[in-house]
Design a protein around this motif. Structure first.
Motif, PDB file in Angstrom:
ATOM      1  N   ASN A 167      50.302  11.059  -2.362  1.00  0.00           N
ATOM      2  CA  ASN A 167      52.023  11.492  -1.835  1.00  0.00           C
ATOM      3  C   ASN A 167      52.126  12.933  -1.862  1.00  0.00           C
ATOM      4  O   ASN A 167      52.560  13.666  -1.069  1.00  0.00           O
ATOM      5  N   ASP A 191      47.618   4.990   6.617  1.00  0.00           N
ATOM      6  CA  ASP A 191      49.121   5.284   6.219  1.00  0.00           C
ATOM      7  C   ASP A 191      49.437   6.497   5.964  1.00  0.00           C
ATOM      8  O   ASP A 191      50.293   7.309   6.412  1.00  0.00           O
ATOM      9  N   ASP A 195      51.678   9.082   7.970  1.00  0.00           N
ATOM     10  CA  ASP A 195      52.609   9.857   7.379  1.00  0.00           C
ATOM     11  C   ASP A 195      52.438  11.506   7.656  1.00  0.00           C
ATOM     12  O   ASP A 195      53.384  12.239   7.961  1.00  0.00           O
ATOM     13  N   LYS A 218      56.732   5.261  11.339  1.00  0.00           N
ATOM     14  CA  LYS A 218      55.664   5.159  10.798  1.00  0.00           C
ATOM     15  C   LYS A 218      55.078   3.675  10.628  1.00  0.00           C
ATOM     16  O   LYS A 218      53.759   3.628  10.991  1.00  0.00           O
TER      17      LYS A 218
END
Length: 232
Positions: A167, A191, A195, A218
């Protein structure tokens, strides 16, 4: 304004085509993600864009600098993170980054800022041999961003990172884009691609088989990528 122009580049080894002719453009602050399975051609494309390999055909231009005609000037404009870590194990984090900083004429303040940015303040004087896989990934990423490059090339940068640092990586990429840097990275994590990317190039057998926009929702984009990944 930074601009990357890639025209009909390919890479052929004897009878094997590692990368079919490919063209793309990327503008200042844009993030392109290369997705696909092993052997898809992602690393080959990054090797060509970084100047590690020479294309069998085509042309690569960054800010009107032709890689083939002026490689020395071109590589000054880029930052590159390989997918494997090669370094003297007895060096500390600070020594490692200071060495690369000296090659790029970057000052000590920037080294300290990068150490802080990659979360290795407490490990600044720790030897590389004592670092975890995730810390090593963050360190080699730090090396790539030292000189605030016009083009940042990252080969599987999230390998070995825990969910928290994945992240943080996405947030860092978005911050770097705001500085005007063009970012191109490869990943198996759909993912992360969804993102971070403005555009995603899904590759298979040395070809781009689909191009997707990062503007899609997303969840829907991730599902499209997963479907492509299963079919590849």
């Amino acid at each position: 304004m930074s601009l990357l122009e890639v025209k009909d580049i390919s890479k052929i080894y004897k009878s094997k085509t590692a990368l079919s002719p490919l063209s793309l453009e990327a503008a200042e602050g844009e993030c392109l993600v290369l997705a696909g399975g092993n052997g898809a051609g992602k690393s080959t494309l990054l090797y060509l864009l970084s100047g590690i390999l020479s294309p069998s055909s085509g042309r690569i231009m960054l800010n009107h600098i032709d890689l083939h005609k002026n490689r020395k000037q071109y590589v000054k404009e880029i930052g590159y993170m390989p997918d494997d870590f090669q370094a003297e194990q007895t060096l500390s984090v600070e020594e490692f980054l200071s060495f690369y900083a000296s090659l790029r004429h970057v000052g000590k303040d920037r080294v300290r800022a990068v150490i802080d940015r990659i979360g290795l303040e407490e490990q600044a004087r720790t030897r590389i041999s004592k670092l975890s896989k995730g810390m090593r990934q963050r360190l080699i990423f730090g090396q790539a961003i030292l000189s605030k490059p016009a083009l940042l090339l990252l080969d599987e940068p999230t390998n070995g990172l825990d969910p928290y640092w994945v992240n943080v990586f996405v947030k860092l990429i978005k911050e770097i884009q705001k500085d005007g840097t063009i970012v191109i990275f490869s990943t198996h994590m759909m993912d992360v691609a969804a993102d971070a990317a403005d555009r995603i190039f899904f590759m298979k057998d040395g070809q781009v088989i689909d191009e997707l926009s990062g503007e899609e929702q997303k969840d829907k984009l991730t599902m499209k990528l997963l479907k492509l990944h299963r079919q590849s």
